[in-house]
Motif scaffolding. Structure first.
Motif, PDB file in Angstrom:
ATOM      1  N   LEU A  21       9.135 -83.650  18.646  1.00 43.37           N
ATOM      2  CA  LEU A  21       9.264 -82.862  19.878  1.00 43.37           C
ATOM      3  C   LEU A  21       9.628 -81.425  19.520  1.00 43.37           C
ATOM      4  O   LEU A  21       9.311 -80.488  20.244  1.00 43.37           O
ATOM      5  N   ARG A  22      10.322 -81.290  18.415  1.00 37.97           N
ATOM      6  CA  ARG A  22      10.509 -80.007  17.749  1.00 37.97           C
ATOM      7  C   ARG A  22      10.177 -80.259  16.277  1.00 37.97           C
ATOM      8  O   ARG A  22      10.257 -81.396  15.811  1.00 37.97           O
ATOM      9  N   SER A  23       9.853 -79.217  15.553  1.00 36.28           N
ATOM     10  CA  SER A  23       9.589 -79.374  14.123  1.00 36.28           C
ATOM     11  C   SER A  23      10.889 -79.722  13.397  1.00 36.28           C
ATOM     12  O   SER A  23      11.970 -79.271  13.783  1.00 36.28           O
ATOM     13  N   SER A  24      10.775 -80.532  12.344  1.00 36.42           N
ATOM     14  CA  SER A  24      11.962 -80.906  11.564  1.00 36.42           C
ATOM     15  C   SER A  24      11.978 -80.204  10.210  1.00 36.42           C
ATOM     16  O   SER A  24      12.652 -80.641   9.284  1.00 36.42           O
ATOM     17  N   ALA A  25      11.215 -79.119  10.099  1.00 37.09           N
ATOM     18  CA  ALA A  25      11.200 -78.354   8.850  1.00 37.09           C
ATOM     19  C   ALA A  25      12.542 -77.642   8.663  1.00 37.09           C
ATOM     20  O   ALA A  25      13.328 -77.502   9.600  1.00 37.09           O
ATOM     21  N   THR A  44       8.389 -79.621   6.124  1.00 36.12           N
ATOM     22  CA  THR A  44       8.774 -78.292   5.645  1.00 36.12           C
ATOM     23  C   THR A  44       7.650 -77.615   4.856  1.00 36.12           C
ATOM     24  O   THR A  44       7.327 -76.449   5.102  1.00 36.12           O
ATOM     25  N   LEU A  45       7.047 -78.358   3.929  1.00 31.57           N
ATOM     26  CA  LEU A  45       6.006 -77.744   3.096  1.00 31.57           C
ATOM     27  C   LEU A  45       4.860 -77.232   3.972  1.00 31.57           C
ATOM     28  O   LEU A  45       4.381 -76.108   3.806  1.00 31.57           O
ATOM     29  N   THR A  46       4.443 -78.056   4.931  1.00 27.74           N
ATOM     30  CA  THR A  46       3.352 -77.673   5.834  1.00 27.74           C
ATOM     31  C   THR A  46       3.720 -76.426   6.635  1.00 27.74           C
ATOM     32  O   THR A  46       2.925 -75.498   6.762  1.00 27.74           O
ATOM     33  N   ARG A  47       4.932 -76.411   7.153  1.00 24.85           N
ATOM     34  CA  ARG A  47       5.369 -75.266   7.972  1.00 24.85           C
ATOM     35  C   ARG A  47       5.490 -73.979   7.163  1.00 24.85           C
ATOM     36  O   ARG A  47       5.295 -72.898   7.697  1.00 24.85           O
ATOM     37  N   CYS A  48       5.847 -74.108   5.887  1.00 24.25           N
ATOM     38  CA  CYS A  48       5.930 -72.908   5.043  1.00 24.25           C
ATOM     39  C   CYS A  48       4.578 -72.213   4.998  1.00 24.25           C
ATOM     40  O   CYS A  48       4.478 -71.003   5.190  1.00 24.25           O
ATOM     41  N   PHE A  49       3.529 -73.014   4.763  1.00 22.86           N
ATOM     42  CA  PHE A  49       2.199 -72.416   4.626  1.00 22.86           C
ATOM     43  C   PHE A  49       1.571 -72.066   5.964  1.00 22.86           C
ATOM     44  O   PHE A  49       0.659 -71.247   6.033  1.00 22.86           O
ATOM     45  N   ALA A  50       2.070 -72.692   7.035  1.00 24.29           N
ATOM     46  CA  ALA A  50       1.545 -72.357   8.370  1.00 24.29           C
ATOM     47  C   ALA A  50       2.223 -71.104   8.920  1.00 24.29           C
ATOM     48  O   ALA A  50       1.779 -70.529   9.904  1.00 24.29           O
ATOM     49  N   SER A  51       3.310 -70.684   8.277  1.00 20.99           N
ATOM     50  CA  SER A  51       4.046 -69.501   8.745  1.00 20.99           C
ATOM     51  C   SER A  51       3.193 -68.257   8.587  1.00 20.99           C
ATOM     52  O   SER A  51       2.386 -68.152   7.680  1.00 20.99           O
TER      53      SER A  51
END
Ligand SMILES: [Zn+2]
Ligand SMILES: [Zn+2]
Length: 263
Positions: A21-25, A44-51
């Motif tokens: 429901l929210r990201s857990s990165a 976290t890894l995915t969100r780093c590169f999606a930033s």
């Protein structure tokens, strides 16, 4: 903007995490030229590169794991692999409690642990030198596993993270003097049972009133916080305490220079 904090995720506790429901990165900090990642939870890894701009874990200087719970540690191995170029290039630092690295079921695997240049066990009352800055783990929190909050000492001020914990008298004391206070606020009302050791709005209010930071940031939201809409909940808190309080959003960047009044 020299120093900043990016909240890649703002989910707390298992239902918000399981349903994303929210990201857990985790939380990426750029402090005094160093890249530090706190609590790399799932995604976290995915969100780093999606930033945007992209955050490359190969450029990390340190990973800090405050405790072994899954919403804080799931991506720790893959992040260390990225930091150490597949474990082939020994570099970077890992800070973690003993029970996250040495138990019979450690969350940090042996091969990733061996690939960091520096491994330090977190302990209550200890300070860690990171060159241009230092941070401390002033006390052990009340949480089912070994857990520490963080206090960063920067030239322009002090930034603290009050990670998962039950509220207890004396919790605020070691965080006095914090200019920015990040509080993991899982519950809106009191947790449903005593063994669920998390902060609620009442605890957050008590901490903000005692510590009086320049800015308080609530994050790590459970379901009840999301139902009450964090951005509305913090408005009441700000009015009651007379202190600036904001609710973190996924991907939110906090400009520390601006908050601390540094040009
Ligand atoms: Zn948590
Ligand atoms: Zn926890």
């Amino acid at each position: 903007m020299a120093d900043w904090i990016k909240f890649l995720g703002t989910a707390g506790a298992r239902f918000v995490v399981s349903r994303q429901l929210r990201s857990s990165a985790g939380t990426w900090c750029r402090l005094q030229g160093l890249n530090i990642l706190i609590d790399p939870g799932p995604g976290t890894l995915t969100r780093c590169f999606a930033s945007r701009p992209k955050l490359d874990p190969a450029e990390l200087d340190a990973v800090i794991l405050t405790h072994r719970h899954l919403d804080h540690s799931t991506d720790v191995n893959v992040i260390i692999e990225a930091m150490t170029q597949g474990t082939f290039h020994q570099r970077g630092a890992l800070f973690a409690p003993a029970d996250a690295v040495m138990q019979d079921e450690p969350v940090v695997f042996r091969h990733t642990r061996a690939s960091v240049e520096r491994l330090e066990l977190l302990e209550a009352g200890k300070e860690y030198d990171l060159g241009p800055l230092s941070f401390a783990t002033p006390l052990r929190h009340r949480h089912p596993v070994e857990t520490y909050g963080l206090r960063f000492n920067l030239p322009g001020g002090c930034v603290s993270f009050i990670i998962d914990t039950a509220y207890f008298p004396g919790l605020a004391d070691p965080y006095h003097g914090s200019d920015v206070l990040v509080i993991n606020t899982v519950f809106y009302d009191a947790p449903p049972a005593r063994h669920i050791q998390h902060l609620d709005m009442e605890g957050a209010r008590a901490l903000i009133t005692a510590i009086k930071p320049r800015l308080a940031v609530l994050t790590h939201f459970g379901l009840t916080m999301l139902h009450h809409k964090p951005y509305l909940a913090v408005q009441d808190l700000a009015e009651e305490t007379g202190i600036r309080v904001i609710a973190a959003r996924d991907g939110m960047t906090l400009d520390l220079d601006q908050v601390l009044g540094i040009d």
